[in-house]
Design a protein around this motif. Structure first.
Motif, short mmCIF file in Angstrom:
data_model
loop_
_atom_site.label_atom_id
_atom_site.label_comp_id
_atom_site.label_asym_id
_atom_site.label_seq_id
_atom_site.Cartn_x
_atom_site.Cartn_y
_atom_site.Cartn_z
N ARG A 192 -17.67 -4.44 -1.73
CA ARG A 192 -17.05 -4.22 -2.33
C ARG A 192 -17.07 -2.92 -3.45
NH1 ARG A 192 -20.51 -8.16 -3.42
NH2 ARG A 192 -22.01 -7.57 -5.33
N SER A 217 -11.50 -3.59 -3.29
CA SER A 217 -11.38 -3.49 -1.73
C SER A 217 -12.70 -4.62 -1.45
CB SER A 217 -11.07 -1.62 -1.06
OG SER A 217 -12.19 -1.34 -1.24
N ASN A 275 -8.25 -6.02 0.97
CA ASN A 275 -7.66 -5.04 -0.75
C ASN A 275 -7.10 -5.43 -1.92
OD1 ASN A 275 -5.33 -3.12 0.00
ND2 ASN A 275 -6.77 -2.46 1.87
N ASN A 278 -4.56 -5.08 -5.60
CA ASN A 278 -4.64 -3.64 -6.83
C ASN A 278 -3.56 -4.74 -7.62
OD1 ASN A 278 -1.65 -2.45 -6.50
ND2 ASN A 278 -2.44 -2.42 -4.49
#
Length: 338
Positions: free
Chosen positions: A27, A84, A89, A91
């Protein structure tokens, strides 16, 4: 997302990501910044040490990036928190927006200003209460229905006659006719005299009012103060012919003061001031000084000013104004010219 910031103040970009627990941790949480919409030119931001919180079988990672001082340039940037691991991943994009500051001083100031305004008005009303009462009673007060002994009580002090004080007003001619017209110059010039002499004659002989004169209608031997008060209360209107000699006479000033006190009562007579010889409330400085009550009353009571202009127009204007100031009922105007 959009976060509000204050210019000139520090701001912390905070990103919290929840990962599944992995045997071998992969991570990663990072903050990037890019400008002008060009995501290909991202810049890695300086970040604090990531903080992890175990919530088996999950783990929460908090990543912070601190802007030490927010400037207008920061508002044009776009910030991305990128997370990620071995699975994939994700955002989130953040824009900074200038915080609309609440002007607390104004919010506090408005009630305070209102309080000051109300308090100021209260003080003004308190200080000017006497004048306000006199104005109201003089202009809006109504005469009671009680029958009075006199229509007009005329108060004056004899002055030395002069051409200016005469004003071209004739006691033997009718200055203001029933139809409001001015008499011919021939009749107006029949004789001249001071206003103190002309006024009672016009009011009584030509306009038919019941006029009271202290030296003529009050029996001698009585108490002057009582006679004055009783006469004022027995009259529908008090007219004071003011002059330098008037203010120098204590008895005359007493009449004026008694009239003002009566005006403040419920069953008050009307009052009218007639200024003569160029005198006015803004120029009189008698010795001894007038009572405070009189000084304040002189500024607000209804008044007329005799003119030094002896033209027919000026004469007619004075008597017309005087006629309008008289009580609305009780007058018996002459039906024909004398």
């Amino acid at each position: 997302m959009t976060e509000e910031v204050e210019l000139g103040q520090p701001h912390t970009l905070r990103c919290e990501v929840i990962f599944d627990v992995e045997e071998k941790s992969s991570r990663k949480v990072q903050w990037f910044m890019y400008f002008g919409g060009d995501i290909q030119k991202m810049t890695l931001l300086h970040m604090e040490q990531a903080q992890e919180k175990q919530m088996f079988p999950k783990v929460e990672v908090t990543q912070k990036s601190i802007i030490k001082e927010v400037t207008p340039q920061h508002l044009k940037h776009t910030y991305i928190c990128f997370a990620s691991n071995a699975v994939g991943n994700d955002n989130v994009t953040i824009k900074l927006q200038k915080k609309m500051q609440v002007k607390w001083p104004s919010l506090v100031g408005y009630p305070f200003a209102c309080f000051l305004l109300v308090a100021g008005l209260g003080i003004i009303v308190h200080v000017k209460w006497l004048e306000l009462q006199l104005i109201f009673r003089s202009h809006f007060g109504k005469l009671d229905g009680e029958e009075k002994q006199f229509d007009i009580f005329v108060s004056y002090v004899w002055t030395v006659p002069s051409a200016e004080e005469a004003n071209g007003l004739s006691p033997s001619s009718k200055p203001y006719t029933e139809t409001g017209g001015c008499k011919s110059n021939k009749k107006m010039q029949s004789s001249e005299g001071p206003i103190e002499k002309l006024l009672p004659q016009v009011l009584e002989d030509q306009w038919g009012y019941r006029v009271c004169l202290l030296e003529r209608d009050i029996l001698p031997g009585g108490a002057y103060t009582n006679d004055v008060v009783l006469t004022i209360n027995s009259s529908r209107m008090l007219i004071c012919v003011l002059s330098t000699e008037y203010f120098a006479n204590s008895n005359a000033v007493f009449v004026l003061e008694s009239g003002v006190k009566a005006l403040l009562q419920k069953s008050a007579p009307k009052m009218l001031l007639i200024w003569t010889g160029g005198t006015s409330s803004s120029f009189i400085q008698p010795e001894p000084p007038l009572p405070k009550l009189v000084q304040r009353a002189l500024k607000v009571l209804p008044s007329l000013q005799t003119s030094t202009d002896t033209s027919p127009t000026a004469i007619r204007s004075f008597w017309t104004s005087l006629q309008k100031a008289m009580p609305a009922h009780g007058a018996r105007l002459a039906s024909q010219d004398i």
